[in-house]
Enzyme design. Sequence first.
Site, PDB file in Angstrom:
ATOM      1  N   GLU A 325       0.819  -1.203   0.000  1.00  0.00           N
ATOM      2  CA  GLU A 325       0.000   0.000   0.000  1.00  0.00           C
ATOM      3  C   GLU A 325       0.858   1.260   0.000  1.00  0.00           C
ATOM      4  OE1 GLU A 325      -3.687  -1.840   2.671  1.00  0.00           O
ATOM      5  OE2 GLU A 325      -2.209  -0.524   3.598  1.00  0.00           O
ATOM      6  N   CYS A 326       0.562   2.172  -0.883  1.00  0.00           N
ATOM      7  CA  CYS A 326       1.166   3.502  -0.917  1.00  0.00           C
ATOM      8  C   CYS A 326       2.698   3.411  -0.898  1.00  0.00           C
ATOM      9  CB  CYS A 326       0.635   4.350   0.231  1.00  0.00           C
ATOM     10  SG  CYS A 326       0.778   6.139  -0.026  1.00  0.00           S
ATOM     11  N   GLY A 327       3.355   3.738   0.225  1.00  0.00           N
ATOM     12  CA  GLY A 327       4.806   3.642   0.284  1.00  0.00           C
ATOM     13  C   GLY A 327       5.309   2.247  -0.013  1.00  0.00           C
ATOM     14  N   MET A 330       5.236   1.931  -3.701  1.00  0.00           N
ATOM     15  CA  MET A 330       6.360   2.678  -4.268  1.00  0.00           C
ATOM     16  C   MET A 330       7.648   1.857  -4.192  1.00  0.00           C
ATOM     17  SD  MET A 330       5.446   6.368  -2.563  1.00  0.00           S
ATOM     18  CE  MET A 330       6.971   7.184  -3.076  1.00  0.00           C
ATOM     19  N   GLY A 416      -1.268  -0.738  -4.554  1.00  0.00           N
ATOM     20  CA  GLY A 416      -1.899   0.516  -4.957  1.00  0.00           C
ATOM     21  C   GLY A 416      -1.712   1.578  -3.892  1.00  0.00           C
TER      22      GLY A 416
END
Length: 432
Positions: A325-327, A330, A416
């Site tokens: 998720e998110c970080g 990434m 995501g």
Amino acid sequence: MTYTSNFLISAIASGSGKTTVTLGLLRALRNRGLNIQPFKCGPDYIDTKYHVLAAGKESVNLDLFLSSESHIKYLYNKYSSDKDVCITEGVMGLFDGYDRMNGSSAQIAEKLDIPVILVLNAKSMAYSAAALLYGFKNFSDKINITGVIFNFVASESHYNFLKDACHDAGLEPLGYLPKNTDIEIPSRHLGLNIDEQYRFDDFADKAAALIEKHIDIDRLLSVTAKRESDAGVIKEINVPLQGLRISVARDAAFNFMYHENMEYLKRIGAVSYFSPLHDKHLPESDFVYLPGGYPELYLSELNNNRTMQDSICHYVEAGGKALAECGGMMYLSSSISDEDGTEYAMVNIFDQKATMENMRLKLGYRQFEYNGVLLKGHEFHYSSIKSEQQSVVQQYTAKGQPTDTKLLRYKNVIAGYTHLYWADMDNLMDLF
């Protein structure tokens, strides 16, 4: 039978000082030796970190978009039953929800039947506060606004005008915080190092001292005392034990996780933690969770830990299940660029580049269906993604409007920007 003090701290609008009041009260009550429990309305995972540092107790999110009414009642009963004082920090203004009052602090106070303490920014205001307070008190007969704390008060004389306003609006004044530039909540990148934690402790102690001096804490606890009947045994949510080996990334770079999500994982398997910053290899795993956090602040360290990146690649290529998720998403990209555009190689599961250049905030509730499962979450980030990869689902806002937020899949990895809330789900593994 137990006697507890339960209340929700809300405000007229954001920026009124409810977080400062909440943290100061948590620290002051902790200093008194009381058994306290913090809660947070809404999806915020940073304020809950503040709560932990101020109270020495895990804070629990209560959110009526992410979860059901029965779930927030379950959580509140579960964590409040043996506590002396339960403090819930509101979100935004009292009546601000994702759709009118829906999901607002007011709705949570109504569903949990707890009184509201209103924080009012009294800067450049005197008796006119009566009109505001009267309106808030009488807007909904389902909400019990019990008292008011004023913030940014210039003097004792100023407070006397505000007390008159409060009484004439039919509410009880409980004290105030003076204008004080010496107390300011530290950076939103809180808890990244020991120095930040020392800074926060100093802030919390100063806020607690001001509250002890200017707010009638004993009266506050008295007017919010609530006699409750014994609820008996609290039933756990029925989640089948699956005996999974669950590995969760947790370090300075990855630490945005909902407390109750972690409790859910502990019910379906054995949870262990690992550090993408410092550990060399992924633990033996049946499921890996890479939460959000601050990878952008540790790009060099993440880039240099190639053995961990290789270990995650091998796990994924072998069909291992993972949620990022998110970080965390990434980190699974081919690279992350800092604000200056310097690029650092990452795990390279997804053919995309994350960047902190031209930072712009994107946030809001998200909902979508995937593999027959309805999922809800929250998006909050400043980074962006350069990619041609297509989303496997269409995500929507709380009001059902389509968004361009992507959900990606590679083999058994789902990733995501959306921070999912699964503690109210039947089976998270149905996603895979």
